[in-house]
Design a protein around this motif. Structure first.
Motif, short mmCIF file in Angstrom:
data_model
loop_
_atom_site.label_atom_id
_atom_site.label_comp_id
_atom_site.label_asym_id
_atom_site.label_seq_id
_atom_site.Cartn_x
_atom_site.Cartn_y
_atom_site.Cartn_z
N TRP A 132 29.22 2.23 24.70
CA TRP A 132 29.73 2.36 23.34
C TRP A 132 29.69 1.02 22.61
O TRP A 132 29.18 0.92 21.50
CB TRP A 132 31.15 2.92 23.36
N TYR A 157 33.02 12.36 21.36
CA TYR A 157 34.38 12.21 21.83
C TYR A 157 35.10 11.08 21.10
O TYR A 157 36.23 11.23 20.65
CB TYR A 157 34.41 11.94 23.35
N ILE A 158 34.43 9.95 20.99
CA ILE A 158 35.09 8.79 20.37
C ILE A 158 35.31 9.04 18.87
O ILE A 158 36.32 8.62 18.31
CB ILE A 158 34.29 7.50 20.63
N ARG A 159 34.38 9.74 18.24
CA ARG A 159 34.59 10.08 16.82
C ARG A 159 35.83 10.95 16.66
O ARG A 159 36.59 10.81 15.72
CB ARG A 159 33.37 10.82 16.28
N CYS A 167 31.04 3.71 30.22
CA CYS A 167 31.21 4.30 28.89
C CYS A 167 31.53 3.22 27.86
O CYS A 167 30.98 3.19 26.76
CB CYS A 167 32.32 5.34 28.89
N ARG A 168 32.46 2.35 28.26
CA ARG A 168 32.86 1.28 27.34
C ARG A 168 31.66 0.42 26.97
O ARG A 168 31.43 0.11 25.81
CB ARG A 168 33.93 0.42 28.01
N ILE A 184 38.32 8.50 29.50
CA ILE A 184 37.31 9.02 28.58
C ILE A 184 36.22 9.84 29.28
O ILE A 184 35.88 10.94 28.81
CB ILE A 184 36.71 7.88 27.72
N ARG A 195 28.11 2.07 19.05
CA ARG A 195 28.97 1.76 17.91
C ARG A 195 28.16 1.80 16.63
O ARG A 195 27.03 1.30 16.59
CB ARG A 195 29.56 0.36 18.07
N TRP A 219 39.74 3.89 28.48
CA TRP A 219 38.35 4.05 28.93
C TRP A 219 38.27 4.81 30.24
O TRP A 219 37.32 5.54 30.50
CB TRP A 219 37.68 2.70 29.06
N HIS A 240 38.40 11.30 18.96
CA HIS A 240 39.66 10.81 19.52
C HIS A 240 39.84 9.30 19.46
O HIS A 240 40.91 8.80 19.77
CB HIS A 240 39.78 11.25 20.99
N GLY A 241 38.81 8.59 19.06
CA GLY A 241 38.91 7.14 19.03
C GLY A 241 38.74 6.54 20.42
O GLY A 241 38.63 7.25 21.40
N GLU A 242 38.72 5.19 20.44
CA GLU A 242 38.58 4.50 21.72
C GLU A 242 39.94 4.44 22.38
O GLU A 242 40.75 3.59 22.08
CB GLU A 242 38.07 3.07 21.50
#
Length: 215
Positions: free
Chosen positions: A56, A27-29, A52-53, A39, A61, A36, A31-33
């Motif tokens: 990550w 997801y983060i790849r 989640c934060r 997410i 990371r 939170w 849509h980015g951070e």
DNA sequence: AAGAACAACAACCGCCGGTCG
DNA sequence: CCGACCGGCGGTTGTTGTTCT
């Protein structure tokens, strides 16, 4: 009253599974951070946004350096802790690839114990009374600092004198690792510098001022 | 070999400050 | 100005692995 950060009824807790990790990474790849809080839902995770934060930032990371701490990293943590107190995020910011949680854990499980063994109070970095003074083993003595004199008397109340600050700065500048406290961006989280009344807050304030000046 | 004790680390919790409506 | 929301931080706890008895 503040709402809870998530619906506790429908959130998983405890260790993350591989599938959960993968979902978060994917997801983060893609849509980015972002936000939170949103997410977990967007990524299809039954987790709290905070969780989640944390997951990550601390483990998923791509730029995170895992594994044991090098000796120079350990020395650096000790020196920075003497200067900044328990401001783990600031300390971690000077250690590329390390997270505040990792530094904090390492301090609590390794360094703290080590210092105690050496007769040094890990809270104020002073030698305990009656403990045989180690010669070259004090983490700061290696770089020429006098342990008890360069440290502030009590972390809590006595601010460092100017000469102390200069001395500490000199110690730091001799370190092989980048200790420049200006424009600290090895980690994105360093962009914001806090100023809580923590041990050595007076010195920390000066660090913050330095950051401003250097900007 | 088994249980106890200890160590290491992952994760949670609660608080705080900044921002926004 | 005020309250709610959010991200971030540090303290603490829980779990797992390792060593000791």
């Amino acid at each position: 009253m503040r709402k809870p950060c998530c619906d506790k009824e429908n959130t998983n807790k405890g260790a993350w599974s591989k599938q959960e990790d993968q979902k978060l990474i994917d997801y983060i790849r893609a849509h980015g951070e972002g936000c939170w809080r949103s997410i977990p839902k967007a990524a299809g995770l039954h987790r709290c946004g905070k969780s989640c934060r944390l997951r990550w930032l601390n483990y998923l990371r791509p730029d995170i350096k895992r594994g044991i701490f090098a000796q120079d990293e350990e020395d650096l943590i000790i020196k920075l802790h003497a200067l900044l107190g328990n401001r783990w995020s600031l300390i971690a910011g000077r250690l590329p690839g390390r997270t505040d949680n990792e530094v904090k854990n390492y301090w609590n499980s390794h360094i703290r114990r080590k210092l105690i063994k050496m007769g040094i109070d890990p809270n104020n970095h002073k030698l305990h009374h009656g403990f045989p003074r180690p010669h070259s083993h004090h983490p700061l003595s290696a770089t020429g600092a006098s342990s008890s004199e360069s440290m502030n008397k009590e972390h809590k109340v006595v601010p460092l004198s100017k000469s102390c600050v200069e001395e500490e700065t000199a110690i730091i500048s001799s370190s092989p690792v980048n200790l420049d406290l200006s424009i600290a961006l090895p980690s994105p989280r360093l962009a914001v510098v806090e100023d809580k009344p923590t041990p050595n807050s007076e010195f920390a304030k000066r660090c913050d001022m330095d950051i401003d000046l250097n900007c």
